[in-house]
Design a protein around this motif. Structure first.
Motif, short mmCIF file in Angstrom:
data_model
loop_
_atom_site.label_atom_id
_atom_site.label_comp_id
_atom_site.label_asym_id
_atom_site.label_seq_id
_atom_site.Cartn_x
_atom_site.Cartn_y
_atom_site.Cartn_z
N GLU A 192 3.32 -66.02 18.39
CA GLU A 192 1.98 -66.31 18.90
C GLU A 192 2.02 -66.65 20.39
OE1 GLU A 192 -1.84 -68.69 17.20
OE2 GLU A 192 0.00 -69.85 17.41
N LYS A 193 3.05 -67.39 20.82
CA LYS A 193 3.20 -67.74 22.23
C LYS A 193 3.42 -66.48 23.07
CE LYS A 193 6.28 -70.41 25.30
NZ LYS A 193 6.94 -69.27 25.97
N HIS A 194 4.30 -65.60 22.62
CA HIS A 194 4.57 -64.36 23.36
C HIS A 194 3.31 -63.48 23.40
CE1 HIS A 194 9.03 -64.08 24.14
NE2 HIS A 194 8.95 -65.18 23.42
N ARG A 195 2.61 -63.42 22.28
CA ARG A 195 1.42 -62.59 22.20
C ARG A 195 0.35 -63.10 23.17
NH1 ARG A 195 -0.26 -57.56 20.45
NH2 ARG A 195 -2.34 -57.64 19.56
N SER A 196 0.14 -64.40 23.20
CA SER A 196 -0.88 -64.98 24.08
C SER A 196 -0.52 -64.76 25.54
CB SER A 196 -1.03 -66.47 23.78
OG SER A 196 -1.95 -67.07 24.66
N GLU A 197 0.76 -64.98 25.88
CA GLU A 197 1.18 -64.79 27.27
C GLU A 197 1.05 -63.33 27.69
OE1 GLU A 197 5.13 -66.29 27.22
OE2 GLU A 197 4.53 -68.40 27.47
N PHE A 198 1.41 -62.41 26.80
CA PHE A 198 1.32 -61.00 27.13
C PHE A 198 -0.14 -60.58 27.33
CE2 PHE A 198 1.03 -56.49 26.01
CZ PHE A 198 2.02 -55.95 26.84
N ASN A 199 -1.03 -61.03 26.46
CA ASN A 199 -2.45 -60.68 26.59
C ASN A 199 -3.05 -61.24 27.88
OD1 ASN A 199 -2.52 -59.22 24.23
ND2 ASN A 199 -3.26 -60.92 22.98
N GLN A 200 -2.62 -62.44 28.28
CA GLN A 200 -3.10 -63.01 29.53
C GLN A 200 -2.62 -62.18 30.72
OE1 GLN A 200 -2.08 -67.18 29.74
NE2 GLN A 200 -2.92 -67.59 27.70
N LYS A 201 -1.39 -61.68 30.66
CA LYS A 201 -0.88 -60.84 31.74
C LYS A 201 -1.66 -59.52 31.81
CE LYS A 201 3.88 -62.60 31.67
NZ LYS A 201 5.30 -62.27 31.38
N ILE A 202 -1.96 -58.95 30.66
CA ILE A 202 -2.75 -57.72 30.63
C ILE A 202 -4.12 -57.97 31.25
CG2 ILE A 202 -3.98 -56.13 29.09
CD1 ILE A 202 -1.13 -55.33 29.29
N PHE A 203 -4.74 -59.11 30.89
CA PHE A 203 -6.06 -59.44 31.41
C PHE A 203 -6.04 -59.61 32.92
CE2 PHE A 203 -9.40 -62.56 32.47
CZ PHE A 203 -10.52 -61.89 31.98
N ARG A 204 -4.95 -60.17 33.46
CA ARG A 204 -4.83 -60.38 34.91
C ARG A 204 -4.40 -59.12 35.64
NH1 ARG A 204 -1.87 -65.11 33.27
NH2 ARG A 204 0.03 -64.05 33.99
N GLY A 205 -4.05 -58.08 34.91
CA GLY A 205 -3.59 -56.85 35.55
C GLY A 205 -2.17 -56.91 36.02
N ASP A 206 -1.35 -57.74 35.39
CA ASP A 206 0.06 -57.84 35.76
C ASP A 206 0.71 -56.46 35.65
OD1 ASP A 206 3.03 -58.15 34.57
OD2 ASP A 206 2.62 -59.83 35.92
N PRO A 207 1.37 -55.98 36.71
CA PRO A 207 1.88 -54.61 36.71
C PRO A 207 2.94 -54.34 35.65
CG PRO A 207 2.64 -55.82 38.65
CD PRO A 207 1.59 -56.65 38.02
#
Length: 246
Positions: A192-207
């Motif tokens: 859940e921690k990895h999933r949340s962090e990954f989704n936040q990066k996607i939302f921010r447009g992390d390359p």
């Protein structure tokens, strides 16, 4: 172990391993739905029976057998043994063309092809005890509204797969608090921690996250951060055997 397929019609429909592709999945950008492993695995976890001819089925909305009209694209000598209005009330019936025999204790799930979407008509599913049954079954679809639907030549009208259903009545569902299983709780929390962090990066447009596009833990059969050994026997591609003559 064998699935015995005995033709009971002169020209039975073609029987092929389940195919992974779906038109609606292809239309997504980058064919995104294929990243959902459960979808792709369902598509290939059985065998398809294919229509030998294209045809149109039209339902008036009435309850009688003659309220369904079936029109093949061209004259076909065996069409009357393939599709019919047998049960009335807007039910379209296909004849499988085979008598199937499964090993002892194995039944057959008869259903529409998984994730194969048709507007205006819905496949019905059944479980058949093919380890003893000495006659064939039918595959049925029910219209969801009056109108016309198409079945194309080569389109699957039935999907069969096997299951050991006899022990199902022995299984007791048990609802437990996740905290009662500390190891599973830890694995879930890390995911859940990895999933949340990954989704936040996607939302921010992390390359880097955008390049990765999706997390592959389940697809690859892995746990994040090596929280546990990789499960044995994970499968992310299934190709079943084609029928042979015996």
């Amino acid at each position: 172990m064998e699935l015995e397929c005995y033709p009971v019609s002169r020209n039975p429909p073609e029987l092929v391993p389940g195919r992974p592709d779906r038109a609606w999945m292809d239309r997504f950008s980058a064919r995104h739905p294929y990243r959902c492993l459960p979808l792709s695995m369902a598509n290939t976890s059985g065998w398809e029976l294919l229509s030998p001819v294209g045809f149109t089925a039209e339902w008036t909305g009435g309850i009688h057998q003659n309220d369904i009209k079936l029109t093949p694209d061209h004259p076909h000598p065996d069409f009357h043994t393939l599709a019919s209005s047998h049960f009335s009330h807007g039910v379209l019936t296909f004849h499988a063309g085979y008598l199937f025999r499964t090993p002892p204790g194995w039944s057959m799930m008869v259903m529409g092809p998984p994730n194969h979407v048709k507007d205006g008509i819905q496949p019905l599913a059944g479980v058949v005890e093919t380890d003893w049954l000495p006659f064939p079954f039918t595959m049925n679809w029910i219209f969801t509204r009056p109108g016309k639907v198409r079945f194309e030549k080569g389109e699957p009208f039935c999907f069969i797969t096997l299951l050991q259903d006899h022990p199902l009545h022995e299984i007791q569902p048990v609802i437990r608090r996740l905290d009662s299983n500390p190891e599973l709780r830890h694995q879930y929390d890390v995911w859940e921690k990895h999933r949340s962090e990954f989704n936040q990066k996607i939302f921010r447009g992390d390359p880097e996250a955008t390049k990765e596009a999706w997390q592959r833990y389940y697809f690859k059969g892995e746990f994040p951060e090596e929280v546990a050994p990789a499960p044995q026997g994970h499968v992310n591609k299934r190709r079943l055997k084609a029928p042979k003559f015996g």
